[in-house]
Every structure is written in structure tokens, then in C-alpha cells.
Scaffold this motif. Sequence first.
Motif, PDB file in Angstrom:
ATOM      1  N   SER A 189       0.732  -1.176   0.062  1.00  0.00           N
ATOM      2  CA  SER A 189       0.115  -0.008   0.082  1.00  0.00           C
ATOM      3  C   SER A 189       0.950   1.558   0.016  1.00  0.00           C
ATOM      4  CB  SER A 189      -0.972   0.067   1.312  1.00  0.00           C
ATOM      5  OG  SER A 189      -1.846  -1.016   1.345  1.00  0.00           O
ATOM      6  N   VAL A 190       2.059   1.068   0.429  1.00  0.00           N
ATOM      7  CA  VAL A 190       3.187   2.080   0.231  1.00  0.00           C
ATOM      8  C   VAL A 190       3.290   2.433  -1.282  1.00  0.00           C
ATOM      9  CG1 VAL A 190       5.365   3.073   0.976  1.00  0.00           C
ATOM     10  CG2 VAL A 190       3.834   1.861   2.597  1.00  0.00           C
ATOM     11  N   ARG A 191       3.117   3.363  -1.825  1.00  0.00           N
ATOM     12  CA  ARG A 191       3.102   3.539  -3.427  1.00  0.00           C
ATOM     13  C   ARG A 191       3.204   5.076  -3.558  1.00  0.00           C
ATOM     14  NH1 ARG A 191      -1.960   2.648  -1.660  1.00  0.00           N
ATOM     15  NH2 ARG A 191      -3.618   3.187  -2.819  1.00  0.00           N
ATOM     16  N   LYS A 192       3.570   5.408  -5.037  1.00  0.00           N
ATOM     17  CA  LYS A 192       3.484   6.534  -5.632  1.00  0.00           C
ATOM     18  C   LYS A 192       2.201   6.444  -6.793  1.00  0.00           C
ATOM     19  CE  LYS A 192       8.166   7.772  -5.003  1.00  0.00           C
ATOM     20  NZ  LYS A 192       8.048   8.488  -3.877  1.00  0.00           N
ATOM     21  N   VAL A 193       1.529   7.524  -6.601  1.00  0.00           N
ATOM     22  CA  VAL A 193       0.207   7.274  -7.449  1.00  0.00           C
ATOM     23  C   VAL A 193       0.308   8.385  -8.666  1.00  0.00           C
ATOM     24  CG1 VAL A 193      -2.354   7.401  -7.673  1.00  0.00           C
ATOM     25  CG2 VAL A 193      -1.321   6.151  -5.878  1.00  0.00           C
ATOM     26  N   GLN A 194       0.449   8.088  -9.705  1.00  0.00           N
ATOM     27  CA  GLN A 194       0.643   9.263 -10.868  1.00  0.00           C
ATOM     28  C   GLN A 194      -0.731   9.969 -11.023  1.00  0.00           C
ATOM     29  OE1 GLN A 194       3.565   8.780 -12.133  1.00  0.00           O
ATOM     30  NE2 GLN A 194       3.768  11.071 -12.944  1.00  0.00           N
ATOM     31  N   LEU A 195      -0.641  11.235 -11.218  1.00  0.00           N
ATOM     32  CA  LEU A 195      -1.622  12.277 -11.248  1.00  0.00           C
ATOM     33  C   LEU A 195      -1.663  12.751 -12.728  1.00  0.00           C
ATOM     34  CD1 LEU A 195      -1.104  14.087  -7.715  1.00  0.00           C
ATOM     35  CD2 LEU A 195      -2.643  12.370  -8.194  1.00  0.00           C
ATOM     36  N   ASP A 196      -2.937  13.100 -13.036  1.00  0.00           N
ATOM     37  CA  ASP A 196      -3.046  13.791 -14.405  1.00  0.00           C
ATOM     38  C   ASP A 196      -2.832  15.277 -14.023  1.00  0.00           C
ATOM     39  OD1 ASP A 196      -5.995  15.227 -14.495  1.00  0.00           O
ATOM     40  OD2 ASP A 196      -5.923  13.456 -13.169  1.00  0.00           O
ATOM     41  N   TRP A 197      -2.686  16.010 -15.035  1.00  0.00           N
ATOM     42  CA  TRP A 197      -2.287  17.536 -15.033  1.00  0.00           C
ATOM     43  C   TRP A 197      -3.332  18.230 -14.425  1.00  0.00           C
ATOM     44  CZ3 TRP A 197      -5.156  21.009 -17.502  1.00  0.00           C
ATOM     45  CH2 TRP A 197      -5.932  20.661 -18.729  1.00  0.00           C
ATOM     46  N   GLN A 198      -4.886  17.789 -14.761  1.00  0.00           N
ATOM     47  CA  GLN A 198      -5.598  18.467 -14.220  1.00  0.00           C
ATOM     48  C   GLN A 198      -5.861  18.626 -12.805  1.00  0.00           C
ATOM     49  OE1 GLN A 198      -9.411  17.462 -16.144  1.00  0.00           O
ATOM     50  NE2 GLN A 198     -10.042  19.321 -16.188  1.00  0.00           N
ATOM     51  N   THR A 199      -5.503  17.347 -12.169  1.00  0.00           N
ATOM     52  CA  THR A 199      -5.416  16.982 -10.765  1.00  0.00           C
ATOM     53  C   THR A 199      -4.263  17.913 -10.211  1.00  0.00           C
ATOM     54  OG1 THR A 199      -6.719  14.891 -11.219  1.00  0.00           O
ATOM     55  CG2 THR A 199      -5.577  15.396  -8.931  1.00  0.00           C
ATOM     56  N   VAL A 200      -3.442  17.765 -10.949  1.00  0.00           N
ATOM     57  CA  VAL A 200      -2.252  18.770 -10.364  1.00  0.00           C
ATOM     58  C   VAL A 200      -2.408  19.834  -9.943  1.00  0.00           C
ATOM     59  CG1 VAL A 200       0.221  19.475 -10.949  1.00  0.00           C
ATOM     60  CG2 VAL A 200      -0.349  17.131 -11.238  1.00  0.00           C
ATOM     61  N   ILE A 201      -3.169  20.547 -11.178  1.00  0.00           N
ATOM     62  CA  ILE A 201      -3.611  22.081 -11.221  1.00  0.00           C
ATOM     63  C   ILE A 201      -4.229  22.434  -9.912  1.00  0.00           C
ATOM     64  CG2 ILE A 201      -4.522  24.110 -12.210  1.00  0.00           C
ATOM     65  CD1 ILE A 201      -3.321  22.798 -14.863  1.00  0.00           C
TER      66      ILE A 201
END
Length: 305
Positions: A189-201
Motif C-alpha cells: 500500500s506504500v506507493r506513488k500514484v501518478q496524477l493527471d495534469w488537471q488534478t495537479v493544477i
Amino acid sequence: MAQELKLYEYFFQWIHLYKKDAVRPVTYQKYEMTYRQLVDLAPNLYLADITRLTYQQLLNDYAESHERQTVMDFHRHVKSALVDALEDNLISRDPTRKATIKGVQQRQHKIKFLNQHEMQSLLNILRLDEGVNWDYFLLLIAKTGLRFAEALALTPNDFDFAHQYLNVDKTWDYKSVQGGFAPTKNKSSVRKVQLDWQTVIQFSQLTKGLPEDKPIFVQRKVYNDTVNHYLERLCKKAEIPVISVHGLRHTHASLLLYAGVSIASVARRLGHSDMTTTQHTYLHIIQELENQDNDKIMKHLASLI
């Protein structure tokens, strides 16, 4: 000793010796629940008197008011303890062998996930111009597939906006009175989850000025039911099936699978310990996709002349 020891007494000793501090507090609470059920159902059953018949009757009594899966969990707990009792020569044979698991008919549960059109309808009515609120919380789970407790534990520090990922390494203990950070469900469960650019903004603006090491969404005591009821109102407003917050996690995974993302990638994104969990949870979707693949295979082979 077994002649003088009641089943629930032995089970209490067993969970205290083998499970306390060895499993997560929430898991230990489930063992304690099994203990309380044993006290209610078999207050006079001695360890030495347990036979296959008495054990089956115990399961049947429990099954009268519980669903089959819940009975199965109860059986696993008690069976584990009795297997150890057998190894310690407290009983002469395994009374749980070939036990039959029954249960009342499953209650109608909320639908587990939305389709893409329904998900879009829900996102369209979220209020994302009022600062931190539950709408942002629901948006984040829909976009990342995080568990409820994982999303509660997020701080601004957990976002790496430059590299577009979210660092998941803790949960929020919302079930306890005092709350606080807690470990993740498992190592995977310890992980890095990639985010889309819209969510980043959206979240770079939302977290600006917030305390970097404090939970974004926890201002006071949080209840799972409170957020679920809020989501229910949103679903009705959007005129889509009512789902739970955990259903947003299922929705996230199912939409990725339908989009052609591999099971392995979905498992890693969800923080599953192995792909077996993912395959079991989304078996119906995987089978549907396999049927589509078979059609593609047949069309391809038929084109080879």
C-alpha cells in the motif's frame, strides 16, 4: 486443562497470545468480535466437549443472522484457534474438518461502481470553488483510487506536483477517538500514484498556504458514514446510482480496466499486495474483457487466409 476450559475462554487466551500486537488494531477488533459471539452463542461449551456436531451447530446458530461471507470469517477465526489447540494436545481431533458454511441470503448492497458516463455526471456537479471540502476529497478518490483512510491522511507534503505523483505512505485512524496517523494496510500500500495534469493544477491551488504536514481533509472527528451520506445526496442530485466512497475506488479501477490498463498496473495503483486480489475483486470485468479479446482473436485468425 481442556476439561475445565470453555471454548470462549481458550479463544480469548489465544487471540491475546497470538494476535494482539501482531495484527493491525482494526483486525484485532474483528477477533474480539468473534470472541463476543462465542460468549453469546456457546457460553457453556467446554473445549473438551467440542465435536464436529457441536461445532457445526455453533456455525449454524451464527449463520441464522449473518451472511455467508461473515460466517466464513467467523469460521476461519475459530478454526485457526482450534488447530492450535489440536497441536497442543488440548483436543484429540479437528472438529472443524468438513464444516458446512451457511448463511442468510445476502442483503442487497449498493452498486459497486459507476460507468464512465455516470462518473462524469458526478464530477460535473462537484463544487470546487469553495476551498477544502468533501467534493475535493471525492474527486481525489475518483482520480486516484485511494482508500478512505489513505485519502484522509494526505498532507500537502505528500503531493509532488513537479513530477505529478502522490506519495501514499500512511493512513488516518478515523475509527479511534483520538485519530492520528497510522500505518498503511500492507507494505504494497506504500506507493506513488501518478496524477493527471488537471488534478495537479486543482490540488496545487487547493493546498497553497495549508500546513504542509497536517491532513488536508481532517478538521475534526471524521465518520465514514458522514461522507457516504453526503456522496449519496450527490448521486441522487446527479441522477445516477448511489454508491459508497469505497465504490469510487472500485469505479476508478474498473474504468482503468475497461480502458485497457493491465491488471498488474491497476493492482500497483490500488496498493494490492498481489494481482490475485485485483483479479478476484474485478473478475466479472476481466471475464467481459476476455470475451472481447476472444472476438478480436477470432476476427484476426479469420483474416489469415
